[in-house]
Design a protein around this motif. Sequence first.
Motif, PDB file in Angstrom:
ATOM      1  N   ALA A 134       0.686  -1.119   0.119  1.00  0.00           N
ATOM      2  CA  ALA A 134       0.189   0.055  -0.158  1.00  0.00           C
ATOM      3  C   ALA A 134       0.788   1.193   0.108  1.00  0.00           C
ATOM      4  CB  ALA A 134      -1.008  -0.184   1.034  1.00  0.00           C
ATOM      5  N   VAL A 135       2.143   1.255   0.005  1.00  0.00           N
ATOM      6  CA  VAL A 135       3.046   2.280   0.013  1.00  0.00           C
ATOM      7  C   VAL A 135       2.749   3.275  -1.309  1.00  0.00           C
ATOM      8  CG1 VAL A 135       5.399   2.879  -0.117  1.00  0.00           C
ATOM      9  CG2 VAL A 135       4.858   1.020   1.348  1.00  0.00           C
ATOM     10  N   HIS A 136       2.949   4.569  -0.950  1.00  0.00           N
ATOM     11  CA  HIS A 136       2.752   5.208  -2.260  1.00  0.00           C
ATOM     12  C   HIS A 136       3.929   5.127  -2.882  1.00  0.00           C
ATOM     13  CE1 HIS A 136       1.787   8.648  -4.935  1.00  0.00           C
ATOM     14  NE2 HIS A 136       2.925   9.189  -4.687  1.00  0.00           N
ATOM     15  N   ASP A 137       4.035   4.827  -4.427  1.00  0.00           N
ATOM     16  CA  ASP A 137       5.046   4.517  -5.174  1.00  0.00           C
ATOM     17  C   ASP A 137       4.620   5.074  -6.706  1.00  0.00           C
ATOM     18  OD1 ASP A 137       7.358   3.786  -6.336  1.00  0.00           O
ATOM     19  OD2 ASP A 137       6.872   1.357  -6.261  1.00  0.00           O
ATOM     20  N   PRO A 138       5.881   6.017  -6.791  1.00  0.00           N
ATOM     21  CA  PRO A 138       5.551   6.652  -8.238  1.00  0.00           C
ATOM     22  C   PRO A 138       5.383   5.687  -9.516  1.00  0.00           C
ATOM     23  CG  PRO A 138       7.296   7.723  -6.984  1.00  0.00           C
ATOM     24  CD  PRO A 138       6.878   6.613  -6.127  1.00  0.00           C
ATOM     25  N   LEU A 139       6.139   4.383  -9.281  1.00  0.00           N
ATOM     26  CA  LEU A 139       6.154   3.291 -10.448  1.00  0.00           C
ATOM     27  C   LEU A 139       4.488   3.186 -10.740  1.00  0.00           C
ATOM     28  CD1 LEU A 139       7.639   1.600 -12.289  1.00  0.00           C
ATOM     29  CD2 LEU A 139       7.640  -0.008 -10.480  1.00  0.00           C
ATOM     30  N   VAL A 140       3.847   3.279  -9.667  1.00  0.00           N
ATOM     31  CA  VAL A 140       2.392   2.605  -9.805  1.00  0.00           C
ATOM     32  C   VAL A 140       1.780   3.678 -10.583  1.00  0.00           C
ATOM     33  CG1 VAL A 140       0.164   2.313  -8.469  1.00  0.00           C
ATOM     34  CG2 VAL A 140       2.206   1.369  -7.595  1.00  0.00           C
ATOM     35  N   GLU A 141       1.809   5.063 -10.602  1.00  0.00           N
ATOM     36  CA  GLU A 141       1.269   6.177 -10.938  1.00  0.00           C
ATOM     37  C   GLU A 141       1.632   6.195 -12.429  1.00  0.00           C
ATOM     38  OE1 GLU A 141       1.679   9.858  -8.956  1.00  0.00           O
ATOM     39  OE2 GLU A 141       1.186   8.950  -7.053  1.00  0.00           O
ATOM     40  N   ILE A 142       2.982   5.781 -12.791  1.00  0.00           N
ATOM     41  CA  ILE A 142       3.501   5.818 -13.960  1.00  0.00           C
ATOM     42  C   ILE A 142       2.770   4.803 -15.031  1.00  0.00           C
ATOM     43  CG2 ILE A 142       5.634   5.511 -15.630  1.00  0.00           C
ATOM     44  CD1 ILE A 142       7.197   6.679 -12.819  1.00  0.00           C
ATOM     45  N   LEU A 143       2.696   3.505 -14.288  1.00  0.00           N
ATOM     46  CA  LEU A 143       2.206   2.404 -14.832  1.00  0.00           C
ATOM     47  C   LEU A 143       0.682   2.790 -15.143  1.00  0.00           C
ATOM     48  CD1 LEU A 143       3.544  -0.527 -12.997  1.00  0.00           C
ATOM     49  CD2 LEU A 143       3.977   0.018 -15.329  1.00  0.00           C
ATOM     50  N   LEU A 144      -0.191   3.325 -14.356  1.00  0.00           N
ATOM     51  CA  LEU A 144      -1.293   3.856 -14.495  1.00  0.00           C
ATOM     52  C   LEU A 144      -1.587   4.709 -15.757  1.00  0.00           C
ATOM     53  CD1 LEU A 144      -2.877   4.355 -10.880  1.00  0.00           C
ATOM     54  CD2 LEU A 144      -3.730   2.660 -12.680  1.00  0.00           C
ATOM     55  N   SER A 145      -0.538   5.503 -16.067  1.00  0.00           N
ATOM     56  CA  SER A 145      -0.624   6.548 -17.116  1.00  0.00           C
ATOM     57  C   SER A 145      -0.452   5.821 -18.395  1.00  0.00           C
ATOM     58  CB  SER A 145       0.534   7.639 -17.038  1.00  0.00           C
ATOM     59  OG  SER A 145       2.005   6.898 -17.150  1.00  0.00           O
ATOM     60  N   TYR A 146       0.138   4.610 -18.456  1.00  0.00           N
ATOM     61  CA  TYR A 146       0.221   3.673 -19.577  1.00  0.00           C
ATOM     62  C   TYR A 146      -1.052   3.240 -20.096  1.00  0.00           C
ATOM     63  CZ  TYR A 146       5.497   2.668 -18.989  1.00  0.00           C
ATOM     64  OH  TYR A 146       6.923   2.428 -18.612  1.00  0.00           O
ATOM     65  N   MET A 147      -2.066   3.288 -19.498  1.00  0.00           N
ATOM     66  CA  MET A 147      -3.356   2.932 -19.935  1.00  0.00           C
ATOM     67  C   MET A 147      -4.063   4.019 -20.697  1.00  0.00           C
ATOM     68  SD  MET A 147      -4.879   1.238 -16.746  1.00  0.00           S
ATOM     69  CE  MET A 147      -5.785  -0.002 -17.218  1.00  0.00           C
ATOM     70  N   ASP A 148      -3.498   5.216 -20.783  1.00  0.00           N
ATOM     71  CA  ASP A 148      -4.198   6.127 -21.888  1.00  0.00           C
ATOM     72  C   ASP A 148      -3.598   5.922 -23.249  1.00  0.00           C
ATOM     73  OD1 ASP A 148      -5.069   7.562 -19.549  1.00  0.00           O
ATOM     74  OD2 ASP A 148      -3.339   8.735 -19.219  1.00  0.00           O
ATOM     75  N   ASN A 149      -4.463   5.925 -24.000  1.00  0.00           N
ATOM     76  CA  ASN A 149      -4.159   5.593 -25.562  1.00  0.00           C
ATOM     77  C   ASN A 149      -3.063   4.451 -25.837  1.00  0.00           C
ATOM     78  OD1 ASN A 149      -5.317   7.861 -26.335  1.00  0.00           O
ATOM     79  ND2 ASN A 149      -3.525   9.169 -25.659  1.00  0.00           N
ATOM     80  N   SER A 150      -3.877   3.217 -25.262  1.00  0.00           N
ATOM     81  CA  SER A 150      -3.105   2.173 -25.091  1.00  0.00           C
ATOM     82  C   SER A 150      -4.012   1.088 -25.638  1.00  0.00           C
ATOM     83  CB  SER A 150      -2.634   1.554 -23.652  1.00  0.00           C
ATOM     84  OG  SER A 150      -3.907   1.467 -22.900  1.00  0.00           O
ATOM     85  N   THR A 151      -3.155  -0.013 -26.098  1.00  0.00           N
ATOM     86  CA  THR A 151      -4.147  -1.296 -26.694  1.00  0.00           C
ATOM     87  C   THR A 151      -4.753  -2.367 -25.538  1.00  0.00           C
ATOM     88  OG1 THR A 151      -2.013  -2.541 -26.501  1.00  0.00           O
ATOM     89  CG2 THR A 151      -2.402  -1.481 -28.482  1.00  0.00           C
ATOM     90  N   VAL A 152      -5.314  -3.139 -25.894  1.00  0.00           N
ATOM     91  CA  VAL A 152      -6.162  -4.252 -24.725  1.00  0.00           C
ATOM     92  C   VAL A 152      -4.769  -4.994 -24.079  1.00  0.00           C
ATOM     93  CG1 VAL A 152      -7.354  -6.143 -24.640  1.00  0.00           C
ATOM     94  CG2 VAL A 152      -8.304  -4.418 -25.854  1.00  0.00           C
ATOM     95  N   TYR A 153      -3.715  -5.267 -25.020  1.00  0.00           N
ATOM     96  CA  TYR A 153      -2.600  -5.847 -24.566  1.00  0.00           C
ATOM     97  C   TYR A 153      -1.892  -5.167 -23.362  1.00  0.00           C
ATOM     98  CZ  TYR A 153       1.595  -8.709 -24.750  1.00  0.00           C
ATOM     99  OH  TYR A 153       2.982  -9.546 -24.223  1.00  0.00           O
ATOM    100  N   CYS A 154      -1.754  -3.904 -23.542  1.00  0.00           N
ATOM    101  CA  CYS A 154      -0.935  -3.220 -22.824  1.00  0.00           C
ATOM    102  C   CYS A 154      -1.779  -2.782 -21.376  1.00  0.00           C
ATOM    103  CB  CYS A 154      -0.766  -1.668 -23.317  1.00  0.00           C
ATOM    104  SG  CYS A 154       0.243  -0.512 -22.390  1.00  0.00           S
ATOM    105  N   ARG A 155      -3.184  -2.894 -21.768  1.00  0.00           N
ATOM    106  CA  ARG A 155      -3.934  -2.610 -20.456  1.00  0.00           C
ATOM    107  C   ARG A 155      -3.849  -3.813 -19.524  1.00  0.00           C
ATOM    108  NH1 ARG A 155      -8.792  -0.121 -23.889  1.00  0.00           N
ATOM    109  NH2 ARG A 155      -7.826   2.112 -24.321  1.00  0.00           N
TER     110      ARG A 155
END
Length: 180
Positions: A134-155
Amino acid sequence: DGVIYFYMFICVALLVFNVAYIFRSKGAQRVNLRREDKWRRLLEGQVLLLKEGNVPSDRHQNYLRRHLQSTNELMAFNEVLNALKEEDGQQIQLLMQQNHQIFRDLAVYYHRKSAMERAFFAYIIAAYHPPVGAVHDPLVEILLSYMDNSTVYCRENVLNALYALGNEQAVEHAFGRLND
C-alpha cells in the motif's frame, strides 16, 4: 518470351531474397545469444554481490539505465531473468528491489514509447518486481498512465503489474479508468 523471362526473373529474385533472409535471421539469432550471455554474466555477478550483502554499484546502475532503454536489450534481460528466477527467485526479487529507482526511471522512459513497448515493460514489472504493498510509489502512477491511448494487451499487462505490485488502490483506480 518476355513473360517467361519476367517470370524467371521473379523466381530468381525470390530465391535470392529467401537466401538473404536465412543468413540475416541466423546472424540476428547469434546477436541475441551474445546479448543473453552478457546479461547472464552481469546478473549472476550482481546476485552474488547481493548474497554477500553488497549493494549494486553506481556503474552497474548506470549500465542498466542506459542499456535497458533498448527493447532488444530488454528482451534479452527478460530471457535471462526468467532463467535465473527458476533457479533462485528470491534473489531476483532482491535484485529488482535494489534497482527500484532504475526501473522507475525506465518506466518514465517507456511512457514515451509505443503501446507494445509499454506493454512489454509492464510485463517485466509484473513478472519480476517485488510487491510494494500500500506504500505510495511513483512507479504505480507511471504504470497507470500507460493505460491512456493503449491497446488491450498493454492494459492487461498494466493490470498484471499493478496486481503484482500489490497496491489495491491502484488496481481500483485502473478499473475506474477502464470503466470511464
